[in-house]
Write a protein that holds these residues in place. Structure first.
Motif, PDB file in Angstrom:
ATOM      1  N   PRO A   1       0.842  -1.210   0.000  1.00 19.63           N
ATOM      2  CA  PRO A   1       0.000   0.000   0.000  1.00 19.63           C
ATOM      3  C   PRO A   1       0.872   1.253   0.000  1.00 19.63           C
ATOM      4  O   PRO A   1       0.450   2.308   0.450  1.00 19.63           O
ATOM      5  N   GLY A   2       2.064   1.188  -0.425  1.00 17.41           N
ATOM      6  CA  GLY A   2       3.000   2.295  -0.522  1.00 17.41           C
ATOM      7  C   GLY A   2       4.179   2.070   0.399  1.00 17.41           C
ATOM      8  O   GLY A   2       4.010   1.506   1.482  1.00 17.41           O
ATOM      9  N   PRO A   3       5.395   2.401   0.006  1.00 18.66           N
ATOM     10  CA  PRO A   3       5.668   2.990  -1.296  1.00 18.66           C
ATOM     11  C   PRO A   3       5.556   1.966  -2.425  1.00 18.66           C
ATOM     12  O   PRO A   3       5.668   0.766  -2.179  1.00 18.66           O
ATOM     13  N   SER A   4       5.323   2.461  -3.633  1.00 23.72           N
ATOM     14  CA  SER A   4       5.244   1.556  -4.773  1.00 23.72           C
ATOM     15  C   SER A   4       6.554   1.622  -5.556  1.00 23.72           C
ATOM     16  O   SER A   4       7.333   2.561  -5.397  1.00 23.72           O
ATOM     17  N   SER A   5       6.789   0.586  -6.376  1.00 22.00           N
ATOM     18  CA  SER A   5       7.978   0.624  -7.244  1.00 22.00           C
ATOM     19  C   SER A   5       7.827   1.810  -8.184  1.00 22.00           C
ATOM     20  O   SER A   5       6.710   2.230  -8.493  1.00 22.00           O
ATOM     21  N   ILE A   6       8.968   2.326  -8.639  1.00 23.34           N
ATOM     22  CA  ILE A   6       8.873   3.529  -9.476  1.00 23.34           C
ATOM     23  C   ILE A   6       9.463   3.291 -10.860  1.00 23.34           C
ATOM     24  O   ILE A   6      10.291   2.414 -11.057  1.00 23.34           O
ATOM     25  N   ASP A   7       8.999   4.102 -11.795  1.00 21.71           N
ATOM     26  CA  ASP A   7       9.408   4.003 -13.191  1.00 21.71           C
ATOM     27  C   ASP A   7      10.901   4.337 -13.314  1.00 21.71           C
ATOM     28  O   ASP A   7      11.380   5.253 -12.643  1.00 21.71           O
ATOM     29  N   PRO A   8      11.638   3.630 -14.177  1.00 14.03           N
ATOM     30  CA  PRO A   8      13.069   3.933 -14.347  1.00 14.03           C
ATOM     31  C   PRO A   8      13.313   5.398 -14.708  1.00 14.03           C
ATOM     32  O   PRO A   8      14.335   5.973 -14.342  1.00 14.03           O
ATOM     33  N   ARG A   9      12.382   6.030 -15.395  1.00 14.39           N
ATOM     34  CA  ARG A   9      12.581   7.442 -15.752  1.00 14.39           C
ATOM     35  C   ARG A   9      12.593   8.327 -14.516  1.00 14.39           C
ATOM     36  O   ARG A   9      13.231   9.374 -14.483  1.00 14.39           O
ATOM     37  N   VAL A  10      11.878   7.890 -13.469  1.00 12.71           N
ATOM     38  CA  VAL A  10      11.871   8.680 -12.221  1.00 12.71           C
ATOM     39  C   VAL A  10      13.220   8.532 -11.500  1.00 12.71           C
ATOM     40  O   VAL A  10      13.767   9.495 -10.973  1.00 12.71           O
ATOM     41  N   TYR A  11      13.762   7.293 -11.525  1.00 12.81           N
ATOM     42  CA  TYR A  11      15.109   7.113 -10.952  1.00 12.81           C
ATOM     43  C   TYR A  11      16.115   8.010 -11.667  1.00 12.81           C
ATOM     44  O   TYR A  11      16.975   8.625 -11.050  1.00 12.81           O
ATOM     45  N   ARG A  12      15.985   8.065 -12.989  1.00 13.96           N
ATOM     46  CA  ARG A  12      16.955   8.860 -13.768  1.00 13.96           C
ATOM     47  C   ARG A  12      16.853  10.335 -13.382  1.00 13.96           C
ATOM     48  O   ARG A  12      17.858  11.009 -13.218  1.00 13.96           O
TER      49      ARG A  12
ATOM     50  N   SER B   1      16.433  16.842  -4.952  1.00 17.47           N
ATOM     51  CA  SER B   1      16.429  15.637  -5.808  1.00 17.47           C
ATOM     52  C   SER B   1      15.060  14.944  -5.776  1.00 17.47           C
ATOM     53  O   SER B   1      14.638  14.338  -6.759  1.00 17.47           O
ATOM     54  N   LEU B   2      14.386  15.039  -4.631  1.00 12.52           N
ATOM     55  CA  LEU B   2      13.037  14.455  -4.557  1.00 12.52           C
ATOM     56  C   LEU B   2      12.062  15.263  -5.407  1.00 12.52           C
ATOM     57  O   LEU B   2      11.129  14.712  -5.994  1.00 12.52           O
ATOM     58  N   ILE B   3      12.276  16.561  -5.463  1.00  3.91           N
ATOM     59  CA  ILE B   3      11.408  17.393  -6.307  1.00  3.91           C
ATOM     60  C   ILE B   3      11.619  17.035  -7.779  1.00  3.91           C
ATOM     61  O   ILE B   3      10.663  16.948  -8.556  1.00  3.91           O
ATOM     62  N   PHE B   4      12.876  16.768  -8.155  1.00  8.44           N
ATOM     63  CA  PHE B   4      13.136  16.315  -9.529  1.00  8.44           C
ATOM     64  C   PHE B   4      12.343  15.031  -9.819  1.00  8.44           C
ATOM     65  O   PHE B   4      11.722  14.885 -10.858  1.00  8.44           O
ATOM     66  N   ALA B   5      12.412  14.110  -8.867  1.00 14.64           N
ATOM     67  CA  ALA B   5      11.730  12.816  -9.059  1.00 14.64           C
ATOM     68  C   ALA B   5      10.216  13.019  -9.129  1.00 14.64           C
ATOM     69  O   ALA B   5       9.531  12.444  -9.989  1.00 14.64           O
ATOM     70  N   LEU B   6       9.709  13.862  -8.244  1.00 18.51           N
ATOM     71  CA  LEU B   6       8.259  14.110  -8.218  1.00 18.51           C
ATOM     72  C   LEU B   6       7.818  14.777  -9.524  1.00 18.51           C
ATOM     73  O   LEU B   6       6.784  14.417 -10.104  1.00 18.51           O
ATOM     74  N   ARG B   7       8.615  15.725 -10.001  1.00 19.17           N
ATOM     75  CA  ARG B   7       8.282  16.399 -11.263  1.00 19.17           C
ATOM     76  C   ARG B   7       8.198  15.375 -12.392  1.00 19.17           C
ATOM     77  O   ARG B   7       7.252  15.383 -13.194  1.00 19.17           O
ATOM     78  N   GLU B   8       9.165  14.482 -12.471  1.00 24.51           N
ATOM     79  CA  GLU B   8       9.163  13.481 -13.552  1.00 24.51           C
ATOM     80  C   GLU B   8       7.986  12.508 -13.383  1.00 24.51           C
ATOM     81  O   GLU B   8       7.301  12.168 -14.354  1.00 24.51           O
ATOM     82  N   ALA B   9       7.742  12.081 -12.144  1.00 30.91           N
ATOM     83  CA  ALA B   9       6.628  11.149 -11.909  1.00 30.91           C
ATOM     84  C   ALA B   9       5.301  11.809 -12.297  1.00 30.91           C
ATOM     85  O   ALA B   9       4.437  11.174 -12.923  1.00 30.91           O
ATOM     86  N   MET B  10       5.146  13.082 -11.948  1.00 32.32           N
ATOM     87  CA  MET B  10       3.888  13.773 -12.295  1.00 32.32           C
ATOM     88  C   MET B  10       3.815  14.016 -13.800  1.00 32.32           C
ATOM     89  O   MET B  10       2.740  13.984 -14.389  1.00 32.32           O
TER      90      MET B  10
END
Ligand SMILES: Cc1ncc(COP(=O)(O)O)c(C=O)c1O
Length: 434
Positions: free
Chosen positions: A50-61, A286-295
């Protein structure tokens, strides 16, 4: 659809029980001062939790891109883009719309601490651990807050909230749109009506539902809506997107006392996320970068398509679970939260043994129950990147093996077969309507 590149590449690196036990043995008896710690090498899990979920490779990048300063003009542009994406996902034009530097619980703190002052009356609808948390935090802000409850597995009836608020000056009504501890979805609209009648602000916890379940902050007139980065948005944990209506801003302006928390004072935090971009605190860049890409990926997929993907994958999961002879905690289909399915653990089955086997043999993580349903349910998360057909089928096959190993009789391949039929029905219906 999410990319699937490398989820299982090196899946067991650093994560097998054997390896963990060996490392522990090596350390035993050594002085802390001389222990050697090797390079970080986490296993690549399939996180059907129920979270956290796996994330897309583009978000890791995105997360691994170079750091910039939080006052760098380039970063200020990145903040603009982050807020545009967030407004598109919340479906709002609210001025106060930003990611809090905090996990989802920070969203709860900010919502209730900015609205409530000691003596204010409020109601929180409680039907699980997270809505109870909102009640607990609200109660600390004002002793006059009360809860209206429903049994685990059901939403709180808005009619009960109406009754509880009658004749009182209710300032806030709070609810968990998706109650993750039980997998229950609560409809917002009936609550909005009650909030209008009582003259209250409506606060919705959408930590487990935003970007997976239909939600429109402006149309549904939610006054404060917050979420968590690590669930259906599929970014790492640590950020809590939040949005505040003009009506709630007005309530902030009329406060007689300062917000108890300096960090979560939304008016001053917005000095940084607003047009002035004045320093408030150093955000997790760096988390904001990831959040921006995920969104960005959420918007690229489209909200409607994403809601539908979550709906279809949960339907297939449920078809599989039921075909294996297992029951669900949430009996009424309309009350089921598409991101979290609560499965009743059959009698005679060892809860922890199944979850450990899923982890060690299949590299899949699911969660157990907690609070009143501890030991009674498994919670299977299909959120964001994890809500995918291949993962549903893999999970059902893996669960069948774990149950068989404990002597539970499952007709061979029943779960996978039922899920495949569920997908076929949806595909046929879609083809007919095209
Ligand atoms: C509905 C809901 N609200 C709040 C929270 C708290 O979020 P966090 O653990 O990120 O602080 C969670 C976490 O699972 C949640 O599911």
């Amino acid at each position: 659809m999410p990319q699937q590149d490398t989820l299982f590449a090196g899946a067991f690196a650093g994560g097998s029980r054997f390896e963990r036990e060996n490392q522990a043995l090596e350390r035993e008896g050594q002085s802390v001062m001389t222990q050697h710690i090797g390079e970080l090498n986490p296993p690549v899990r399939l996180m059907l939790t129920p979270g956290p979920s796996s994330i897309d490779p583009r978000v890791y990048r995105a997360m691994a891109t170079p750091l910039v300063g939080h006052m760098d003009p380039w970063f200020k542009g990145c903040m603009d883009e982050t807020q545009i994406l967030m407004r598109q996902i919340f479906q709002t034009e609210n001025r106060i719309t930003m990611p809090l530097s905090a996990s989802g619980s920070g969203g709860i703190e900010a919502s209730v601490l900015n609205t409530l002052e000691e003596g204010d009356e409020g109601i929180v609808a409680v039907n699980g651990v997270f809505s109870e948390r909102m009640y607990e935090i609200a109660k600390r802000a004002s002793s006059e807050v009360v809860k209206v409850e429903a049994p685990y597995g059901k939403p709180v009836d808005a009619e009960d909230v109406r009754r509880a608020g009658k004749g009182k000056r209710i300032k806030i009504i709070g609810l968990a749109h998706g109650e993750t501890s039980t997998g229950v979805l609560t409809g917002i609209d009936a609550y909005r009506q009650v909030a209008d009648e009582l003259g209250a602000l409506l606060i919705a916890d959408t930590v487990a539902s935003l970007a997976a379940v239909p939600l429109d902050v402006d149309k549904q007139r939610i006054d404060i809506c917050f979420s968590g980065s690590q669930k259906a948005i599929s970014a790492p944990p640590g950020m809590s997107p939040i949005t505040v209506s003009p009506a709630a801003e007005e309530v902030f302006r009329k406060r007689k006392t300062k917000v108890q928390s300096w960090y979560f004072d939304l008016t001053t935090a917005m000095n940084y996320w607003g047009k002035d971009r004045l320093y408030h605190h150093t955000p997790p860049i760096s988390l904001i970068f990831a959040l921006r890409e995920a969104m960005r990926l959420v918007v690229e997929e489209g909200l409607q398509a994403r809601w539908e993907r979550h709906r279809v994958n949960q339907l297939a999961l449920i078809a599989g679970i039921e075909a294996m002879g297992l029951d669900l905690l949430v009996k009424h289909p309309a009350d089921r939260l598409p991101t979290v399915t609560a499965v009743m653990i059959p009698s005679g089955i060892d809860d922890a043994k199944v979850r450990n086997q899923l982890l060690d043999e299949f590299n899949i993580e699911i969660a157990g129950g907690f609070g009143a349903v501890k030991g009674k349910i498994w919670r299977v998360g299909l959120m964001g990147y994890c809500s995918q057909k291949p993962f549903v089928l893999l999970f059902l096959a893996a669960l069948e093996k774990c149950l068989l190993d404990q002597g539970f009789r499952v007709p061979s391949g029943a779960g996978v077969g039922a899920a495949i039929r569920s997908y076929s029905q949806v595909e046929t219906a879609a083809a007919v309507s095209r």
